[in-house]
Design an enzyme around this catalytic site. Structure first.
Site, short mmCIF file in Angstrom:
data_model
loop_
_atom_site.label_atom_id
_atom_site.label_comp_id
_atom_site.label_asym_id
_atom_site.label_seq_id
_atom_site.Cartn_x
_atom_site.Cartn_y
_atom_site.Cartn_z
N CYS A 1 -23.42 40.47 -36.67
CA CYS A 1 -24.57 39.61 -36.95
C CYS A 1 -25.29 40.09 -38.22
O CYS A 1 -25.76 41.23 -38.27
CB CYS A 1 -25.52 39.62 -35.76
SG CYS A 1 -27.07 38.72 -36.05
N CYS B 1 -22.78 26.27 -34.53
CA CYS B 1 -23.29 27.61 -34.84
C CYS B 1 -22.17 28.64 -34.81
O CYS B 1 -22.15 29.57 -35.63
CB CYS B 1 -24.41 27.99 -33.89
SG CYS B 1 -23.95 28.04 -32.14
N CYS C 1 -21.50 30.79 -38.28
CA CYS C 1 -21.96 32.19 -38.34
C CYS C 1 -21.13 32.97 -39.36
O CYS C 1 -19.91 33.09 -39.22
CB CYS C 1 -21.83 32.84 -36.96
SG CYS C 1 -22.33 34.57 -36.95
N CYS D 1 -27.28 30.00 -38.03
CA CYS D 1 -27.02 29.39 -36.73
C CYS D 1 -28.13 28.44 -36.30
O CYS D 1 -27.94 27.63 -35.39
CB CYS D 1 -26.80 30.46 -35.66
SG CYS D 1 -28.26 31.46 -35.30
N CYS E 1 -27.89 23.76 -36.52
CA CYS E 1 -28.03 23.28 -35.14
C CYS E 1 -28.62 21.87 -35.10
O CYS E 1 -29.69 21.62 -35.68
CB CYS E 1 -28.92 24.22 -34.35
SG CYS E 1 -29.19 23.72 -32.64
N CYS F 1 -30.94 36.14 -41.28
CA CYS F 1 -30.00 35.04 -41.50
C CYS F 1 -30.38 33.90 -40.57
O CYS F 1 -30.57 34.11 -39.37
CB CYS F 1 -28.57 35.50 -41.22
SG CYS F 1 -27.33 34.19 -41.30
N ASP G 1 -41.78 40.64 -27.99
CA ASP G 1 -40.40 41.10 -27.86
C ASP G 1 -40.22 42.61 -27.98
O ASP G 1 -39.10 43.11 -27.90
CB ASP G 1 -39.49 40.37 -28.86
CG ASP G 1 -39.79 40.74 -30.31
OD1 ASP G 1 -40.70 41.54 -30.56
OD2 ASP G 1 -39.09 40.21 -31.20
#
Length: 310
Positions: free
Chosen positions: A217, A196, A200, A247, A251, A244, A136
């Protein structure tokens, strides 16, 4: 997407997928290399223009490469997307500063890169094709290509969800000049579920799943933000110290998440048992020792001490 001419036989494609499985990847798929869709390009441009990337200024760079993966590797024909499970059932006690599960073990950049390089070497040895590996840190639309390669879909939490397996996965790619038959893109979606969005803490997720606002976020603020945190963070972060997972934990796709088989992602006891007092008293040499080969070093010692503040 259109299929390639002069493609390598299906047996080569299957051999690559088999090798990916032997390396520990839980999913592997192929997509035709090229430009991302006009819709995906426009959505990203609007996300940037709205300032939703916040302090992640690197997201503004190399937009041309993000739009066209062939700029990463001349004559690229295929993007091979893989997913590596990091979920572990063992977790921290609720009375210690909380760390996102992806950071319990070794730094995924190192682990993923090593495995991708092995997969790329296999492809080069078997076919003579050129390759480039991406984690990434590379300017590549990982979730876009993973969905095109059929290994998952992007949920309302803006994470890739693997059908039947969930979202506790790292993504990686091998871009190659090898022409392979593309897999069918994954067309699943979250449907009416909005757990989610509702869970959040900062309200970072849009109801239609079109964008995640890094300004709201907690993961972005606690990890990427340098300097003082916005005032709202202290009001909602609770015991969170680094990242965190809210979310993901809420799920339904993660209800039956299976533990990873990768030993390098096994939770480190020193990380699981860190207390607020440990962090407050921590020196730089201690930080460097405890978080060697850990993703947590990205926050730096001053970042962890800042995140403790109420």
């Amino acid at each position: 997407m259109a299929t390639h001419s002069n493609q390598y036989p299906c047996s080569v494609k299957q051999a690559i997928k088999q090798q990916a499985g032997l390396l520990g990847f839980e999913a592997c798929g192929m997509a035709e290399a090229g430009r991302v869709s006009a819709e995906a390009s426009l959505r990203y441009s609007r996300w940037l223009a709205a300032g939703h990337h916040d302090c992640m200024q690197y997201a503004e760079r190399y937009c041309d490469v993000r739009d066209d993966v062939t700029l990463l590797l001349p004559e690229a024909r295929t993007v091979i997307s893989v997913a590596l499970n990091y979920y572990h059932e063992q977790c921290q006690r609720p009375d210690v500063p909380q760390i996102a599960r992806y950071a319990y073990g070794n730094d995924y950049h190192e682990v993923m890169r090593s495995k991708l390089l092995q997969l790329a070497a296999f492809i080069e040895h078997q076919t003579g094709a050129a390759t480039r590996v991406c984690v990434d840190t590379a300017p590549i639309r990982e979730k876009y290509w993973a969905q095109q390669a059929g290994i998952g879909f992007v949920g309302r939490n803006n994470l890739l969800i693997l059908p039947g397996k969930g979202s506790f996965f790292f993504l990686g790619e091998v871009v190659t000049t090898l022409a392979l038959e593309p897999d069918e893109p994954c067309t699943m979606a979250c449907g009416e579920c909005r757990r989610c969005v509702e869970a959040c803490p900062g309200g970072a997720l849009s109801a239609d799943g079109s964008a995640a606002d890094a300004r709201r976020c907690l993961s972005c603020q606690l990890i990427e933000r340098r300097g003082e945190l916005p005032e709202w963070v202290a009001q909602v972060k609770g015991e969170r110290l680094y990242g965190c997972d809210e979310c993901q934990l809420c799920c339904p796709h993660n209800a039956k998440a299976q533990p990873t088989g990768e030993p390098l992602f096994a939770p480190r006891k020193e990380i699981l048992n860190l207390t607020a007092a440990d962090i407050e008293a921590m020196t730089q040499p201690q930080f460097s020792r405890i978080f060697a080969h850990s993703a947590i070093k990205r926050a730096k010692l001053e970042g962890l001490k800042r995140n403790l503040k109420r």
